[in-house]
Design a protein around this motif. Structure first.
Motif, PDB file in Angstrom:
ATOM      1  N   UNK A 139       0.853  -1.187   0.000  1.00 32.26           N
ATOM      2  CA  UNK A 139       0.000   0.000   0.000  1.00 32.26           C
ATOM      3  C   UNK A 139       0.892   1.240   0.000  1.00 32.26           C
ATOM      4  N   UNK A 140       1.072   1.818  -1.173  1.00 28.23           N
ATOM      5  CA  UNK A 140       1.948   2.992  -1.310  1.00 28.23           C
ATOM      6  C   UNK A 140       1.417   4.188  -0.521  1.00 28.23           C
ATOM      7  N   UNK A 141       0.088   4.317  -0.417  1.00 29.84           N
ATOM      8  CA  UNK A 141      -0.475   5.451   0.324  1.00 29.84           C
ATOM      9  C   UNK A 141      -0.189   5.318   1.821  1.00 29.84           C
ATOM     10  N   UNK A 142      -0.372   4.117   2.370  1.00 27.84           N
ATOM     11  CA  UNK A 142      -0.044   3.921   3.787  1.00 27.84           C
ATOM     12  C   UNK A 142       1.438   4.100   4.026  1.00 27.84           C
ATOM     13  N   UNK A 143       2.238   3.644   3.063  1.00 29.01           N
ATOM     14  CA  UNK A 143       3.687   3.810   3.189  1.00 29.01           C
ATOM     15  C   UNK A 143       4.033   5.284   3.335  1.00 29.01           C
TER      16      UNK A 143
END
Length: 85
Positions: free
Chosen positions: A77-81
């Protein structure tokens, strides 16, 4: 050179982590994240990184981002990252 004894380091880090030492908690996360002397265990790494991050350890927060970015033990999950970086 000196032999690296991750098993002994882990035992000492656990003692300090129980006392809420955020650096020890972060280092335990690193040991499990990298499989240093123990089998790689991303979920265990996340558990210890979260404990450390709750005490405002920026390195632990960054490593949580790495786990999310790479999908290690959690869905990628790039957004959570980005939230953790």
């Amino acid at each position: 050179g000196t032999e690296k004894r991750f098993d002994k380091a882990l035992a000492w880090y656990i003692l300090a982590a129980i006392e809420n030492n955020s650096y020890a908690q972060h280092n335990i996360g690193n040991i499990y994240h990298g499989g240093k002397g123990v089998p790689t265990n991303y979920l265990c790494a996340m558990k210890w990184y979260l404990k450390s991050s709750e005490q405002n350890n920026a390195l632990a927060s960054n490593n949580i981002g790495v786990l999310f970015e790479n999908g290690q033990g959690v869905p990628r999950d790039k957004h959570k990252a980005l939230e953790w970086y």
